[in-house]
Design a protein around this motif. Sequence first.
Motif, short mmCIF file in Angstrom:
data_model
loop_
_atom_site.label_atom_id
_atom_site.label_comp_id
_atom_site.label_asym_id
_atom_site.label_seq_id
_atom_site.Cartn_x
_atom_site.Cartn_y
_atom_site.Cartn_z
N ASP A 15 0.93 -1.32 0.09
CA ASP A 15 0.01 0.04 -0.01
C ASP A 15 0.75 1.47 -0.13
OD1 ASP A 15 -1.61 2.10 0.59
OD2 ASP A 15 -2.95 0.92 2.08
N HIS A 16 0.59 2.20 -0.76
CA HIS A 16 1.39 3.28 -1.04
C HIS A 16 1.49 4.22 0.30
CE1 HIS A 16 1.99 3.45 -5.26
NE2 HIS A 16 0.39 3.05 -5.38
N GLU A 17 0.85 3.96 1.08
CA GLU A 17 0.71 4.80 2.59
C GLU A 17 1.76 3.91 3.53
OE1 GLU A 17 -2.99 5.40 3.95
OE2 GLU A 17 -3.72 6.48 2.23
N ASP A 18 1.69 2.59 3.30
CA ASP A 18 2.71 1.86 3.98
C ASP A 18 3.73 0.91 3.52
OD1 ASP A 18 3.61 0.72 6.59
OD2 ASP A 18 2.06 -0.88 6.75
N ALA A 19 4.41 1.63 2.45
CA ALA A 19 5.42 0.87 1.39
C ALA A 19 6.87 0.62 1.95
CB ALA A 19 5.21 1.57 0.17
N ALA A 20 7.06 1.06 3.39
CA ALA A 20 8.42 0.65 4.12
C ALA A 20 8.50 -0.69 4.26
CB ALA A 20 8.43 1.48 5.22
N PRO A 21 9.74 -1.12 4.18
CA PRO A 21 10.38 -2.68 4.61
C PRO A 21 9.73 -3.01 5.92
CG PRO A 21 12.05 -1.51 3.47
CD PRO A 21 10.93 -0.37 3.66
N ARG A 22 9.35 -4.10 6.40
CA ARG A 22 9.03 -4.49 7.57
C ARG A 22 10.24 -5.36 8.20
NH1 ARG A 22 3.83 -3.62 8.71
NH2 ARG A 22 2.47 -3.10 6.62
N PRO A 23 10.34 -5.20 9.64
CA PRO A 23 11.17 -6.13 10.36
C PRO A 23 10.93 -7.56 10.12
CG PRO A 23 10.38 -4.47 11.80
CD PRO A 23 9.50 -4.24 10.40
N GLY A 24 11.72 -8.37 10.11
CA GLY A 24 11.68 -9.76 10.03
C GLY A 24 11.35 -10.35 8.60
N ARG A 25 11.43 -9.48 7.60
CA ARG A 25 11.22 -9.95 6.29
C ARG A 25 12.39 -9.86 5.54
NH1 ARG A 25 6.22 -12.17 6.13
NH2 ARG A 25 6.27 -11.73 3.85
N THR A 26 12.66 -10.69 4.37
CA THR A 26 13.65 -10.71 3.68
C THR A 26 13.45 -10.00 2.16
OG1 THR A 26 14.36 -12.69 4.65
CG2 THR A 26 15.48 -12.10 2.22
N TYR A 27 14.19 -8.90 1.85
CA TYR A 27 13.83 -8.42 0.58
C TYR A 27 14.81 -8.48 -0.47
CZ TYR A 27 10.13 -6.14 3.32
OH TYR A 27 8.66 -6.07 4.04
N ALA A 28 14.58 -8.30 -1.68
CA ALA A 28 15.61 -8.25 -2.77
C ALA A 28 15.36 -6.94 -3.44
CB ALA A 28 15.46 -9.51 -3.71
N GLU A 29 16.50 -6.19 -3.83
CA GLU A 29 16.22 -4.95 -4.72
C GLU A 29 16.12 -5.12 -6.13
OE1 GLU A 29 18.82 -1.00 -5.79
OE2 GLU A 29 19.84 -2.54 -4.79
N LEU A 30 15.12 -4.56 -6.74
CA LEU A 30 14.53 -4.67 -8.37
C LEU A 30 15.63 -3.73 -8.83
CD1 LEU A 30 10.82 -5.17 -8.13
CD2 LEU A 30 12.73 -6.83 -8.28
N VAL A 31 16.59 -4.19 -9.89
CA VAL A 31 17.50 -3.40 -10.53
C VAL A 31 17.02 -3.31 -12.17
CG1 VAL A 31 19.89 -3.20 -11.17
CG2 VAL A 31 19.17 -4.17 -9.05
N GLY A 32 16.97 -2.17 -12.66
CA GLY A 32 16.59 -1.82 -13.91
C GLY A 32 15.12 -2.18 -14.43
N GLY A 33 14.97 -1.74 -15.55
CA GLY A 33 13.56 -1.81 -15.85
C GLY A 33 12.47 -1.04 -15.24
N PRO A 34 11.22 -1.11 -15.49
CA PRO A 34 9.95 -0.26 -14.79
C PRO A 34 9.79 -0.47 -13.43
CG PRO A 34 9.07 -2.28 -15.83
CD PRO A 34 10.36 -2.18 -16.10
N LEU A 35 10.44 -1.01 -12.57
CA LEU A 35 10.38 -1.19 -11.17
C LEU A 35 11.59 -1.14 -10.64
CD1 LEU A 35 8.14 -4.45 -10.92
CD2 LEU A 35 7.43 -2.21 -11.35
N ASP A 36 12.62 -0.63 -11.28
CA ASP A 36 14.01 -0.33 -10.60
C ASP A 36 14.06 0.43 -9.49
OD1 ASP A 36 16.89 -0.26 -10.99
OD2 ASP A 36 16.49 2.22 -11.15
N GLY A 37 14.71 -0.06 -8.42
CA GLY A 37 14.62 0.61 -7.16
C GLY A 37 13.55 0.43 -6.03
#
Length: 88
Positions: A15-37
């Motif tokens: 959700d745009h209002e709560d789009a920050a990473p959450r503790p205890g979750r694992t994230y990967a960065e999207l690189v390039g293309g329309p979802l870069d960053g």
Amino acid sequence: MDETEFMRGRVYGADHEDAAPRPGRTYAELVGGPLDGLLLDITGRGETDLREGIPLRTEIGRYGTGGRALYIPRPEDARRFDWHGDSP
């Protein structure tokens, strides 16, 4: 702040209002293309997704509404997924 800077560090699909990473979750960065960053929550994803890649819905790719952008993890760094093109 431009759109690219605004999107960096936000979680894909959140959700745009709560789009920050959450503790205890694992994230990967999207690189390039329309979802870069954007960050992709990969917590609980299967080995196939983490090896072969994930098609992500996006309205800002080549095919607009209903299109998908394919992101594949880097062999040397599974915390970064590189863009490999768009599909309808």
